[in-house]
Design a protein around this motif. Structure first.
Motif, short mmCIF file in Angstrom:
data_model
loop_
_atom_site.label_atom_id
_atom_site.label_comp_id
_atom_site.label_asym_id
_atom_site.label_seq_id
_atom_site.Cartn_x
_atom_site.Cartn_y
_atom_site.Cartn_z
N UNK A 139 -5.84 -3.46 -5.52
CA UNK A 139 -6.43 -4.50 -4.65
C UNK A 139 -6.44 -4.02 -3.19
N UNK A 140 -5.35 -3.37 -2.76
CA UNK A 140 -5.30 -2.88 -1.38
C UNK A 140 -6.41 -1.86 -1.12
N UNK A 141 -6.64 -0.96 -2.08
CA UNK A 141 -7.66 0.08 -1.90
C UNK A 141 -9.07 -0.52 -1.89
N UNK A 142 -9.33 -1.47 -2.80
CA UNK A 142 -10.70 -2.03 -2.83
C UNK A 142 -10.96 -2.89 -1.60
N UNK A 143 -9.90 -3.48 -1.03
CA UNK A 143 -10.11 -4.26 0.20
C UNK A 143 -10.37 -3.36 1.40
N UNK A 144 -9.92 -2.12 1.30
CA UNK A 144 -10.13 -1.17 2.39
C UNK A 144 -11.29 -0.22 2.09
N UNK A 204 0.99 -5.95 1.56
CA UNK A 204 1.97 -5.02 2.17
C UNK A 204 1.38 -3.61 2.23
N UNK A 205 0.79 -3.16 1.12
CA UNK A 205 0.21 -1.81 1.08
C UNK A 205 -1.01 -1.70 1.99
N UNK A 206 -1.81 -2.75 2.05
CA UNK A 206 -2.99 -2.72 2.91
C UNK A 206 -2.58 -2.56 4.37
N UNK A 207 -1.56 -3.32 4.77
CA UNK A 207 -1.05 -3.21 6.15
C UNK A 207 -0.47 -1.83 6.42
N UNK A 208 0.24 -1.28 5.42
CA UNK A 208 0.87 0.03 5.60
C UNK A 208 -0.19 1.14 5.70
N UNK A 209 -1.24 1.02 4.88
CA UNK A 209 -2.33 2.03 4.93
C UNK A 209 -3.04 1.97 6.27
N UNK A 210 -3.27 0.75 6.76
CA UNK A 210 -3.94 0.61 8.05
C UNK A 210 -3.07 1.09 9.21
N UNK A 211 -1.74 1.09 8.98
CA UNK A 211 -0.82 1.52 10.03
C UNK A 211 -0.73 3.05 10.16
N UNK A 234 -2.64 12.38 1.30
CA UNK A 234 -2.29 12.27 2.73
C UNK A 234 -1.87 10.85 3.13
N UNK A 235 -2.73 9.89 2.84
CA UNK A 235 -2.51 8.54 3.37
C UNK A 235 -1.45 7.76 2.61
N UNK A 236 -1.56 7.72 1.27
CA UNK A 236 -0.63 6.91 0.47
C UNK A 236 0.84 7.31 0.63
N UNK A 237 1.18 8.62 0.60
CA UNK A 237 2.59 8.97 0.79
C UNK A 237 3.17 8.43 2.10
N UNK A 238 2.38 8.50 3.18
CA UNK A 238 2.85 7.98 4.47
C UNK A 238 2.92 6.44 4.46
N UNK A 239 1.93 5.82 3.83
CA UNK A 239 1.91 4.36 3.77
C UNK A 239 3.09 3.82 2.96
N UNK A 240 3.42 4.50 1.85
CA UNK A 240 4.53 4.05 1.01
C UNK A 240 5.86 4.12 1.76
N UNK A 241 6.02 5.15 2.58
CA UNK A 241 7.24 5.25 3.38
C UNK A 241 7.36 4.09 4.36
N UNK A 246 9.67 -3.49 2.87
CA UNK A 246 9.01 -4.72 2.42
C UNK A 246 8.83 -4.74 0.91
N UNK A 247 8.54 -3.59 0.31
CA UNK A 247 8.37 -3.51 -1.14
C UNK A 247 9.68 -3.81 -1.86
N UNK A 248 10.77 -3.27 -1.34
CA UNK A 248 12.08 -3.53 -1.95
C UNK A 248 12.38 -5.03 -1.89
N UNK A 249 12.06 -5.67 -0.77
CA UNK A 249 12.26 -7.11 -0.64
C UNK A 249 11.47 -7.90 -1.67
#
Length: 318
Positions: A139-144, A204-211, A234-241, A246-249
């Motif tokens: 969902x995060x990827x299709x929204x972006x 959460x992932x959409x915000x992280x990817x945009x960041x 490139x992008x996803x590894x940095x976004x996941x970090x 927030x993901x753990x929460x």
């Protein structure tokens, strides 16, 4: 300076300990006023118990014991032989047995309802976590993606799922979706949790990817990466970090909310607690035990998340 910090920590620990003692004393007094009889001694058997495994006679006949063998000679001359190593005999050699008489038994430790219920909770939580992350990522990827139609679809999904209670979604999945597609109640619970938390993880992932810094996108494109390679490598590894805390929460919340699947008769930890209370009329001991078990599960996940965060900080990832 170090001594001052140490003293502050010791004082804080002392005050916290006093607070917990006062809370415990208050709860004890409250229980005393309602004339409640505590029965903590019955709790252990709901974790592990000794199951009786019997050997029964298949016919009317005479019992003969030879070393570690029990031989039953039936009236119709048929002979049955049993290995009784580790069994306790309830009849003596030469005694007559009637059909279905229990002539020997042994005891074996088996997991009780709490252990079995906790296993169901862990299983449903882990499967739901995996599906929720996968749904959230898609969902995060299709929204972006920059495609308006996909963005509207993803936005509608997130709005509807986040705007309705999980309990209502559970009932919809169980009574409508699961009925149409003949899904077992376990998978109805899994899909409800997955779709509900997938919406939160997507944001959460959409915000992280945009960041992630725009320079990373430009650098990947200049090196000839395709959009899929750029996102995956490139992008996803940095976004996941960035998204990890927030993901753990959210995953901790998922474990706690998995207790709602008990309303559709999935025998998880909460449903086990309800059944034990119905049998023992000991709500305090049972629900306190259930609460501690949930706390243990969420604490383990929180500990793992904390360790991952520390490692990533040491590597400069967060």
């Amino acid at each position: 300076m170090k001594k001052s910090i140490l003293k502050k920590k010791e004082t804080g620990l002392l005050l916290a300990s006093l607070f917990y003692i006062l809370v415990g004393y208050f709860l004890y007094n409250a229980a005393s006023k309602i004339n409640y009889t505590w029965k903590w001694d019955m709790i252990p058997k709901y974790f592990v118990y000794k199951a009786k495994i019997p050997l029964t006679s298949p016919c009317d006949g005479k019992l003969q014991i030879k070393q570690n063998k029990a031989i039953i000679i039936c009236e119709n001359k048929k002979i049955y032989q049993f290995d009784i190593n580790g069994y306790k005999l309830q009849f003596k050699n030469g005694e007559y047995l009637f059909q279905d008489d229990e002539f020997a038994y042994k005891e074996k430790l088996k997991p009780g309802p709490f252990i079995l219920g906790m296993w169901v909770t862990v299983k449903i939580s882990i499967i739901s976590m995996l599906f929720a992350f996968l749904i959230g990522l898609i969902i995060a990827i299709i929204r972006l993606s920059g495609i308006p139609a996909l963005d509207y679809i993803g936005s509608f999904y997130v709005t509807v799922i986040r705007g309705t209670p999980l309990l209502v979604q559970l009932f919809i999945f169980y009574f409508i979706v699961a009925t149409i597609f003949a899904l077992p109640r376990f998978w109805a619970g899994v899909m409800s949790l997955s779709i509900f938390y997938g919406a939160y993880i997507a944001e959460i992932l959409r915000g992280a990817i945009q960041a992630v810094d725009k320079g990373q996108h430009e650098a990947a494109m200049s090196l000839g990466f395709t959009p899929i390679q750029k996102m995956y490598l490139i992008i996803l590894p940095q976004a996941l970090k960035k998204a990890l805390p927030a993901l753990i929460g959210e995953l901790i919340s998922l474990i706690k909310d998995s207790s709602l699947v008990s309303v559709i008769s999935i025998t998880d930890l909460t449903k086990v607690g309800r059944e034990i209370v119905a049998n023992t009329f000991s709500p305090f001991e049972v629900w306190l035990t259930v609460a501690v078990l949930y706390l243990m599960l969420t604490s383990i996940l929180s500990f793992i998340g904390h360790k991952l965060e520390k490692r990533m900080k040491a590597q400069g990832g967060i």
